[in-house]
Design an enzyme around this catalytic site. Structure first.
Site, mmCIF file in Angstrom:
data_model
loop_
_atom_site.group_PDB
_atom_site.id
_atom_site.type_symbol
_atom_site.label_atom_id
_atom_site.label_comp_id
_atom_site.label_asym_id
_atom_site.label_seq_id
_atom_site.Cartn_x
_atom_site.Cartn_y
_atom_site.Cartn_z
ATOM 1 N N CYS A 93 0.971 -1.253 0.110
ATOM 2 C CA CYS A 93 0.103 0.045 -0.041
ATOM 3 C C CYS A 93 0.959 1.406 -0.165
ATOM 4 O O CYS A 93 1.894 1.245 0.938
ATOM 5 C CB CYS A 93 -0.976 0.084 1.006
ATOM 6 S SG CYS A 93 -1.960 1.473 1.502
ATOM 7 N N CYS A 115 -1.198 3.819 -6.391
ATOM 8 C CA CYS A 115 -1.890 2.965 -5.342
ATOM 9 C C CYS A 115 -1.998 1.839 -5.909
ATOM 10 O O CYS A 115 -2.260 1.294 -7.265
ATOM 11 C CB CYS A 115 -3.340 3.562 -5.441
ATOM 12 S SG CYS A 115 -4.569 2.736 -4.328
#
Length: 259
Positions: free
Chosen positions: A73, A183
């Site tokens: 992440c 992302c």
């Protein structure tokens, strides 16, 4: 120790795009994946909240015996990985937007970055960006709402297409030749991105680089699993099990995680 699993966690299902690259490069490795979908997206949270969630994910993986943890992440990496490395003894692999290769290779000197607010506003991202984008036009765009749509299984929805067109239009007008995906959810939007962007725009995500770095660190610590047996992959989510299963495209068992 070498047969112990690699731990991977993300704010939701997006980090499976990273896990797939790791599994492809290191097929003998056992893996445990956490999708913290109940708390997605991390990009809206404070640094303190992100660190707390990352520690909770890490401690679950360590209790499962993981020998290395991949923070799949961008927001978690840019806000919490320093703290994680200072707190726990296992190696950590982070993920951040691949701004460096995009900036170095851009012929138009114009690069687009699609990421969460938490990533774009982080000190680590700003430092990396300033190092490599001097003299270049950088169009930063917060992908507001995209993570939520992917978590809801609406990857190909009209709503997702409308949002992407809105976010990419300023980049197209600036004549970017590289789009950086900041992302781990966003690689699942690749077919839509290819359809919307001009054909000369190259799209970069961090999946392959993270997999290569994972292999390098395992080798460095003599942790590579060389046992010629079928790998075991476990998946946990505190969100929608069906959506996680649909992205895996494989009959893996997915367990509910009561976080």
């Amino acid at each position: 120790m070498s047969e112990q699993p690699i731990g991977v966690f993300d704010s939701g299902v997006g980090g499976t795009s990273i896990w797939k690259e790791i599994h492809k490069l290191l097929p003998l490795e056992n893996n445990i994946y956490i999708a913290d979908s109940a708390n997605a997206p991390y990009g809206h949270k404070s640094t303190e909240q992100i660190i707390e969630l990352c520690k909770k994910n890490t401690e679950f993986l360590l209790k499962k015996g993981c020998k290395l943890v991949v923070v799949a992440c961008n927001t978690a990496t840019t806000n919490a990985i320093k703290e994680l490395r200072e707190t726990y003894a296992v190696p950590f692999i982070g993920i951040e937007p691949a701004i460096k290769p995009a900036a170095l290779q851009s012929k138009h000197k114009a690069v687009g970055i699609l990421a969460t607010k938490g990533t774009l506003s982080s000190e680590l991202f700003q430092k990396t960006s300033s190092l490599y984008t001097n003299g270049q036009q950088v169009i930063e765009q917060v992908g507001e709402g995209l993570v939520e749509l992917i978590e809801e299984g609406k990857v190909d929805s009209e709503e997702t297409k409308i949002l992407l067109k809105k976010y990419l239009q300023p980049m197209i007008e600036a004549n970017i030749d590289y789009l950086v995906l900041g992302c781990s959810h966003y690689p699942y939007l690749m077919p839509l991105l290819i359809d919307i962007l001009p054909s000369h725009v190259k799209i970069i995500d961090s999946g392959e680089a993270v997999a290569r770095q994972t292999k390098t660190i395992l080798e460095k610590h003599n942790l590579l699993n060389n046992q010629n047996t079928n790998s075991k992959n476990e998946f946990y989510t505190n969100g929608n099990i069906g959506i996680l299963k649909s992205l895996l495209n494989n009959p893996f068992e997915v367990n509910f995680l009561a976080f």
